[in-house]
Design a protein around this motif. Structure first.
Motif, PDB file in Angstrom:
ATOM      1  N   ASP A   1     -45.607  51.783  51.561  1.00  0.00           N
ATOM      2  CA  ASP A   1     -46.665  52.344  50.933  1.00  0.00           C
ATOM      3  C   ASP A   1     -46.220  53.908  50.768  1.00  0.00           C
ATOM      4  OD1 ASP A   1     -46.623  53.766  53.394  1.00  0.00           O
ATOM      5  OD2 ASP A   1     -48.756  53.676  53.760  1.00  0.00           O
TER       6      ASP A   1
ATOM      7  N   SER B   1     -52.220  51.492  43.554  1.00  0.00           N
ATOM      8  CA  SER B   1     -52.850  51.367  45.001  1.00  0.00           C
ATOM      9  C   SER B   1     -52.226  50.329  45.857  1.00  0.00           C
ATOM     10  CB  SER B   1     -54.321  51.046  44.860  1.00  0.00           C
ATOM     11  OG  SER B   1     -54.618  49.359  44.425  1.00  0.00           O
TER      12      SER B   1
ATOM     13  N   THR C   1     -56.163  51.653  56.635  1.00  0.00           N
ATOM     14  CA  THR C   1     -57.413  52.647  56.424  1.00  0.00           C
ATOM     15  C   THR C   1     -57.740  53.014  57.928  1.00  0.00           C
ATOM     16  OG1 THR C   1     -58.357  51.470  54.750  1.00  0.00           O
ATOM     17  CG2 THR C   1     -59.886  52.843  55.984  1.00  0.00           C
TER      18      THR C   1
ATOM     19  N   ASP D   1     -53.229  46.778  44.881  1.00  0.00           N
ATOM     20  CA  ASP D   1     -52.763  46.231  43.679  1.00  0.00           C
ATOM     21  C   ASP D   1     -51.294  45.661  43.845  1.00  0.00           C
ATOM     22  OD1 ASP D   1     -54.624  46.679  42.087  1.00  0.00           O
ATOM     23  OD2 ASP D   1     -54.010  48.540  41.326  1.00  0.00           O
TER      24      ASP D   1
END
Lengths: 474, 474
Positions: free
Chosen positions: A268, A243, A372, A246
């Protein structure tokens, strides 16, 4: 707090100032072939990597010496006409745009490495030298210049925007690495700030006042920067995580432990996909840290062991090593091209980039919520970060002809910056304020500090000719 | 080039400005017990470690809060009366002296550690917190604040003079370690510069404009500085050499190789003798490097091996280790007391200290010739140096009642500074300009840069009330 001004709100307030024919004639007479009013040249000097479109400057002067810069500024001062320094045009925040009209002062031909003082770990260059050119020039000395903003920017431009990039986590930014400058003031005078001494308490820190002033207080005509011994050992590795959280938490912990990591970059999964497609790589598609370690062989080994232990605690995969210099170059080139990989992933799009930096303990809060929000908004984005410094960039990939997308991107950017400010961070880690961040700057520092900046500007440039309209409105 | 102004030439030009009784009454009313016009208090605030004697300030205000500072400045601004910030009075360059009269603004009671952000490696303090107090306060976090100018100075004063000291060779100076400030301006407004983000490109670097401005641009009321993890391993050693040149050349080479030494201090045989007498030590009486190494156990071992090899090439003796924390403290206390050891070696003397810093390759030239000149002049002196930075201090120990000795010391100082400037160095590495170095500052930077400083001063303090008469004449 007010919402920040987007360029759409900002531009209508700006009046183009008159550029008299007499000035153009005088510049033509003084500079001959080094002067151009050809539309193609003007247009090339009227755009940068930002998402703004404004009319080009009225003409371009190609300076070849400090005296050229001084003479150009003096002529512009005489007619109170804006003068905008130009390097290679890699600014992301509209620094080069002639928002009030005027003359573009191109210093890219001032590209001599003037003096390599290898015994002092310093080098003096003209402002048009690029960082890659500089490293090529000092290669045989066993030294290197670490500051690396991705683009092959000029040392003058990097000084003017207080640039940093991937190596800053270990070597600092232009703030820490510029020792001395030669600067042409608004009246066309030539001054020197600083010496080659490593430290000094000799009066006001004019060097650091100029570094980051975005061409609004003077035109940089010479820069002395620090060099560093090439590390005996260099190791680069990637590490994938289950993730984003992490990967971020691994970073936070290694910084808190004081590991002197040289590079600590985050991408990402979404961005890795773009990079793989653009650079024909097969990086594992997950949140990933790209790291580089510098030191003695034993020192590097120690750093690697520590970071591997931390990463393992957060479920990181085994490190994958870029073993040779060629593999390392490939890896970092791919990282540097993430911006272009992002833009290429959506043909015809424009990237609206963000650039916040927060205290390291707040990195997860700042970064994860912003991702998000972007995902919820359904807007394509890329994410890269000099996360060891608490600095990251999101690029919202919008259709420039779709006002709704632009609005969404602006909203996401506003939310992201305001979150960073609430967490004790800054609205720009390394890109500068330029045109786009003036409202955020006000939110960040308050009226008092911006008023002090305005006072300094008025004192040093009473006719507001040096790159006017940038950082703040007067 | 003009010879620098000595205080003897400087003082007669200065007119004490009037301090109206109405201001004293207003301050008394506002501050009550926090105000004093008692002669003993005024005199205590009218002297520092410099060799100057001027009339004391008319009164002292003991600020206990930022609002106190703002109110005191506002009242002084109303009457256009000088206001001189005061910490613990450890300045060596006359920074605290009321050379134009006025009010001393003592911030030593503003001594709260406001917030320790250990997860971010930062701490925010009031300006009256001293460096030892700060380190005591953060001890339990496993972090430390490295900047160590010797004296237990305040963080506010250290910021104002851009202080550094023994650890700067590895950790930088106040320039690199102050992240953000709260400042009271000349009009009594309160502004904030910077955030806790490790890097930023958000507008002019007001933080670094204030750092080193010697109280002339604003009164510092809050400081956020970086902290560092306490190194896992610390080793300190001394190494004696057959000649000063050998010790200096060892230093030059270890810096050029990029050894991340934490402290690298030089004393000559003459100074070692003084230190031994003062601190009851038995250090070998020869040119000596005092060194400290920070890192992992393996990293420290590596550094030590490298430096031992270099030292051996220059005939250095085997390292003598300060094995325990207590022994290290003893060693560094002795080093810090070198100034007092020097002064004590000649009862009744005054020390005229110098403070140049040169590019490391010129350290031998700068230092050795200056020592030879002092020896030839037959004037007692001490020599200490943060030589890893190219920074050293000589202190000429003169009989203050003997004008000839003062003249000799001034001549030696002038020769020393001019040599440093010719070698590309600075007239002050860490003490600041204050009263004594104004002529040298002009030689170092030229008229243009000092004129720019004056322009900034006039813009930010139009009535010249903030510590007037320091750095430059207006």
């Amino acid at each position: 707090m007010n919402a920040p001004a987007s360029l759409n709100h900002l531009l209508p307030q700006i009046t183009l100032r008159t550029v008299p024919q007499a000035l153009l004639d005088a510049l033509k007479t003084r500079f001959g072939d080094q002067f151009s009013a050809a539309m193609a040249v003007r247009e090339q000097h009227g755009r940068d990597e930002s998402a703004f479109t404004v009319p080009p400057p009225s003409a371009v002067v190609f300076a070849q010496s400090t005296q050229d810069v001084a003479d150009a500024v003096k002529l512009c001062a005489q007619y109170k006409v804006p003068v905008i320094p130009f390097g290679v045009g890699s600014s992301l925040e509209g620094h080069l745009l002639a928002v009030q009209g005027g003359i573009s002062l191109d210093v890219s031909r001032m590209n001599q490495v003037l003096s390599i003082q290898s015994d002092d770990l310093t080098v003096t260059v003209q402002p048009g030298v690029t960082r890659k050119q500089l490293n090529e020039a000092v290669k045989s000395t066993g030294l290197f210049f670490p500051i690396d903003p991705g683009a092959d920017a000029t040392i003058g431009g990097m000084s003017a925007t207080r640039a940093s990039g991937t190596n800053a986590v270990r070597y600092g930014t232009m703030r820490e690495n510029v020792l001395a400058l030669e600067v042409v003031t608004a009246s066309g005078d030539i001054i020197r700030t600083g010496t080659r001494a490593k430290k000094s308490s000799a009066g006001y820190d004019l060097t650091r006042l100029m570094v980051g002033s975005e061409g609004t207080l003077g035109v940089i005509t010479e820069v002395t920067v620090k060099l560093y011994p090439l590390p005996e050992a260099v190791m680069a590795a990637t590490c994938s995580f289950g993730s984003l959280a992490d990967a971020v938490n691994t970073t936070i912990q290694l910084i808190q432990l004081g590991v002197p990591i040289a590079r600590c970059e985050l991408l990402d999964a979404n961005t890795i996909r773009m990079v793989n497609a653009h650079s024909k790589l097969t990086l594992r598609e997950g949140a990933m840290l790209l790291m580089e370690f510098h030191g003695s062989p034993a020192g590097v080994k120690e750093q690697v062991e520590t970071v591997q232990e931390i990463a393992a605690e957060f479920g990181g995969q085994t490190f994958e090593w870029a073993e040779t210099p060629e593999e390392r170059t490939k890896l970092w080139t791919a990282r540097h091209n993430a911006y272009f990989a992002g833009v290429q992933s959506r043909p015809g799009c424009k990237a609206i980039t963000t650039d916040t930096c927060v205290p390291i303990s707040h990195l997860a809060d700042a970064l994860l919520d912003s991702v998000t929000e972007a995902q919820e908004a359904g807007i394509p984005y890329f994410l890269v970060g000099h996360v060891g410094d608490g600095n990251f960039h999101m690029g919202y990939l919008i259709d420039p002809d779709n006002p709704e997308e632009r609005e969404t991107a602006e909203r996401l950017n506003t939310q992201l910056v305001q979150r960073a400010l609430q967490l004790g961070g800054t609205c720009t880690g390394e890109h500068g304020v330029g045109l786009h961040k003036q409202g955020f700057l006000l939110e960040e520092t308050g009226n008092g500090a911006v008023d002090m900046m305005r006072t300094l500007k008025r004192a040093l440039d009473p006719d507001n000719i040096l790159n006017p309209g940038k950082i703040f409105s007067l």
